[in-house]
Enzyme design. Structure first.
Site, short mmCIF file in Angstrom:
data_model
loop_
_atom_site.label_atom_id
_atom_site.label_comp_id
_atom_site.label_asym_id
_atom_site.label_seq_id
_atom_site.Cartn_x
_atom_site.Cartn_y
_atom_site.Cartn_z
CG ASP A 212 -1.87 1.28 1.43
OD1 ASP A 212 -2.74 1.07 0.39
OD2 ASP A 212 -1.57 2.12 2.12
CD GLU A 248 -2.21 2.79 -3.77
OE1 GLU A 248 -3.00 3.19 -3.97
OE2 GLU A 248 -1.40 2.74 -2.76
C1 AAO Z 1 -9.01 8.88 5.99
C2 AAO Z 1 -9.75 10.20 5.56
C3 AAO Z 1 -8.78 11.33 5.64
C4 AAO Z 1 -8.02 11.59 6.93
C5 AAO Z 1 -7.35 10.26 7.17
C6 AAO Z 1 -6.61 10.10 8.49
O1 AAO Z 1 -10.48 9.95 4.33
O2 AAO Z 1 -9.58 12.45 5.42
O3 AAO Z 1 -7.25 12.56 6.89
O4 AAO Z 1 -8.51 8.94 7.07
O5 AAO Z 1 -7.60 10.46 9.54
C7 AAO Z 1 -7.92 5.08 2.33
C8 AAO Z 1 -8.84 6.14 2.10
C9 AAO Z 1 -8.60 7.31 2.69
C10 AAO Z 1 -8.20 7.24 4.36
C11 AAO Z 1 -7.24 6.25 4.33
C12 AAO Z 1 -6.87 6.38 5.96
O6 AAO Z 1 -8.62 6.17 0.73
O7 AAO Z 1 -9.78 8.14 2.22
O8 AAO Z 1 -8.12 8.63 4.84
O9 AAO Z 1 -7.42 4.95 3.94
O10 AAO Z 1 -8.05 5.72 6.38
C13 AAO Z 1 -3.10 8.65 -2.90
C14 AAO Z 1 -2.05 7.68 -2.43
C15 AAO Z 1 -2.57 6.16 -2.51
C16 AAO Z 1 -3.90 6.09 -1.73
C17 AAO Z 1 -4.69 6.83 -2.63
C18 AAO Z 1 -6.15 6.75 -1.52
O11 AAO Z 1 -1.02 7.98 -3.39
O12 AAO Z 1 -1.55 5.45 -2.16
O13 AAO Z 1 -4.37 8.20 -2.04
N1 AAO Z 1 -4.40 4.66 -1.95
C19 AAO Z 1 -4.03 3.78 -0.86
C20 AAO Z 1 -5.18 2.77 -0.42
C21 AAO Z 1 -6.20 3.48 0.31
C22 AAO Z 1 -5.67 4.09 1.40
C23 AAO Z 1 -4.26 4.56 1.50
C24 AAO Z 1 -3.39 4.20 0.55
C25 AAO Z 1 -3.65 4.87 2.87
O14 AAO Z 1 -5.62 2.12 -1.83
O15 AAO Z 1 -7.25 2.73 0.39
O16 AAO Z 1 -6.45 5.44 1.86
O17 AAO Z 1 -3.36 3.82 3.29
C26 AAO Z 1 -3.16 11.82 -6.93
C27 AAO Z 1 -2.12 11.24 -6.67
C28 AAO Z 1 -2.19 9.99 -6.16
C29 AAO Z 1 -3.31 9.89 -4.96
C30 AAO Z 1 -4.29 10.64 -5.30
C31 AAO Z 1 -5.52 10.73 -4.22
O18 AAO Z 1 -4.23 11.18 -7.90
O19 AAO Z 1 -1.34 10.89 -7.90
O20 AAO Z 1 -0.97 9.31 -5.68
O21 AAO Z 1 -3.30 8.83 -4.48
O22 AAO Z 1 -4.27 12.28 -5.85
O23 AAO Z 1 -4.84 11.70 -3.20
C32 AAO Z 1 -6.21 12.58 -11.25
C33 AAO Z 1 -4.87 12.65 -11.35
C34 AAO Z 1 -4.14 11.51 -10.36
C35 AAO Z 1 -4.60 12.06 -8.98
C36 AAO Z 1 -6.16 11.91 -8.90
C37 AAO Z 1 -6.67 12.53 -7.82
O24 AAO Z 1 -7.01 11.26 -11.51
O25 AAO Z 1 -4.39 12.11 -12.49
O26 AAO Z 1 -2.87 11.37 -10.22
O27 AAO Z 1 -6.79 12.60 -10.08
O28 AAO Z 1 -6.49 13.51 -7.59
#
Ligand code: AAO
Length: 512
Positions: A212, A248
């Protein structure tokens, strides 16, 4: 001697790309949020008999319990310790699952959350899935143990301590992702604790790991803990087998961090795949299926032998992560089946099938405000079991896409055509396309708004074949459409644009 050492090093690093699935089993399924007891049953009753290679499971380690008032699925991405207890079950249930799945040749791939611990605002107490004490303010996780020294705060240079700009690789690796306490993986102590956790899982018998948030770790730090991993358990795997590693990393292009930065450690998730395929099947942005002729590297994707591919994942099926509204999911079932069918027929990448739970999706201003809703659960917050209906579908709001006939039969198709080249491409310059896999299988799609009626070269031996989309071979009969392949390999296909599933797939194991 030198040559020998080089060879050994090559072997070791090479092997982490191999999914370790049994020969002839070419896909895994993500049983998102399933309980270990249900996965054990599913391996025995369904996955093994239908040729699935393995299961990606939700994080098995202790996590923060969030009740506001219901528990979000994403609490499992906030580790409290590496003890094996979660909503999916305890360590005994975990061991039982691994043993039973391995015994029927379906292997377990663990979602390893090792970039961070819980969010900074989690507070202190014992509201964690095994009841271990923690304090997010003092960064104290005695059940590992980690303390203030083991986090990256001093290294992060942003004012907020958060990742503010994905264009800066230092921020992305050294600062907090959505406030999650960022582990100092440059420390050997932290690397060792991570490796100890993963080695415990290897001892139990798992076959590999999804890592992850890999984008948020330095590839070199990851290599350091991956190098500490043992070979897989010889109870089920050949001596010297390395764990399968897939990282990931979301790389849709345009950011400082590239998927290719991680090739040295193992495979990488190819997020362009689902985003582009969704756009094509939806016919958005002027895309059409005819353009899929050079699908794969030809579309700017990573090399096939580095890629893990999927139509949707647990994040982007609900608007998290990346891909946006182009992503197809079970909510768009007709187009989704075509997309998954295309993925499983096409040779590019190592394929992962998604298996979801239903939630009360509700859009406000284009955003699903219920994107947090956790798995089907009982009043006390425990996860509901997966019940099986008489028609083999799942109950209790488990979607079980992997049990949809069209998807399950395409998992089998991929096994049958494994190793065969991509052949006999045909298109009408619009959204009717077809291709084969050597002399083992052939698939035809009609995603146009008009009927299709074509005689195509299939490359298959002459005979009558049963379409595995509209039905399947049952004994000597066929519950679906029959396709006649002539002596010269050609066959006539007629696909109505209003068919329930406007595609047809035939393979040599479904020959009558
Ligand atoms: C939760 C709450 C937060 C709070 C946090 C701590 O939602 O508000 O601050 O708790 O209290 C999952 C959930 C999160 C959750 C987290 C912890 O999705 O909502 O937060 O558990 O409970 C990034 C990462 C990627 C991640 C993804 C969700 O790079 O690694 O965000 N995925 C993994 C897991 C996921 C998990 C985590 C990681 C954390 O699969 O389930 O989170 O363990 C851009 C970047 C990406 C980035 C995205 C989203 O993407 O490139 O790297 O992913 O933004 O932030 C276009 C662009 C694309 C861009 C996208 C979105 O498509 O081309 O590049 O827009 O802007």
């Amino acid at each position: 001697m030198r040559v020998f050492l080089l060879l050994v090093a090559f072997e070791l690093s090479w092997a982490q790309y191999n999914p370790n699935t049994k020969p002839g089993r070419t896909s895994i399924v993500h049983l998102f949020e399933w309980r270990w007891a249900d996965i054990a049953l599913e391996c025995e009753r369904y996955l093994a008999p239908n040729g699935f290679g393995g299961v990606q499971i939700s994080p098995p380690n202790e996590n923060l319990v969030i009740t506001n008032p219901w528990r979000p699925w994403w609490e499992r991405y906030q580790p409290i310790s590496y003890k094996l207890c979660s909503r999916s079950g305890n360590e005994n249930e975990f061991k039982d699952m691994v043993t039973r799945c391995n015994n029927v040749g379906v292997y377990i791939y663990v979602d390893a959350v090792v970039n961070h611990m819980c969010g900074a605002a989690a507070g202190s107490g014992t509201h964690s899935t095994c009841g271990s004490y923690f304090n997010s303010e003092t960064h104290d996780f005695p059940a590992v143990p980690y303390s203030g020294w083991d986090f990256n705060d001093w290294k992060c240079k942003t004012g907020s301590g958060e990742i503010e700009n994905y264009g800066d690789p230092y921020q992305v690796r050294d600062c907090r992702l959505v406030s999650l306490l960022d582990l100092a993986l440059e420390k050997d102590y932290v690397r060792s604790k991570v490796a100890e956790y993963m080695n415990h899982l290897i001892d139990i018998g798992v076959a590999g790991f999804r890592i992850d948030a890999s984008k948020h770790m330095w590839p070199g730090d990851m290599k350091a803990f991956l190098d500490k991993l043992k070979n897989l358990s010889t109870t089920w795997f050949a001596e010297g087998t390395r764990p399968f590693i897939f990282q990931e990393v979301i790389d849709l292009g345009g950011e400082a961090i590239k998927a290719s930065d991680y090739y040295g450690n193992g495979r990488v998730t190819e997020f362009k795949y689902g985003a582009k395929l969704g756009t094509v099947i939806r016919k958005w942005s002027g895309e059409k299926m005819a353009y899929l002729k050079n699908w794969g590297e030809g579309w700017g994707f990573m090399p096939s032998d580095k890629a893990v591919v999927f139509v949707d994942n647990h994040d982007n099926q609900r608007g998290h992560g990346a891909g946006g509204s182009a992503i197809l999911t079970f909510w768009d079932s007709r187009q989704y089946k075509m997309a998954v069918g295309f993925m499983l027929a096409h040779p590019y990448g190592f394929t992962r099938v998604m298996s979801s739970f239903r939630w009360p999706r509700y859009f406000e201003n284009g955003k699903d405000i219920n994107d947090w809703v956790g798995p089907p659960s009982n009043g006390d917050g425990s996860t509901k079991s997966v019940t099986i209906n008489p028609d083999t579908t799942c109950g209790n709001d488990w979607v079980c896409e992997h049990r949809w006939r069209q998807i399950r039969n395409m998992v089998i198709f991929r096994n049958v055509v494994d190793g065969q080249p991509f052949t006999n491409w045909w298109d009408n310059n619009s959204n009717q396309v077809a291709f084969g896999r050597g002399n083992k299988g052939f698939i035809v799609f009609n995603n146009d708004d008009w009927n299709m009626s074509e005689t195509l070269q299939t490359g298959l031996p002459a005979g009558t074949y049963c379409d595995v989309i509209s039905g399947q071979k049952e004994g000597n009969g066929c519950s679906g459409i029959k396709i006649q392949v002539n002596g010269d390999g050609t066959a006539y296909f007629q696909i109505s644009n209003s068919a329930e599933d406007p595609f047809v797939a035939i393979h040599v194991d479904a020959k009558l």
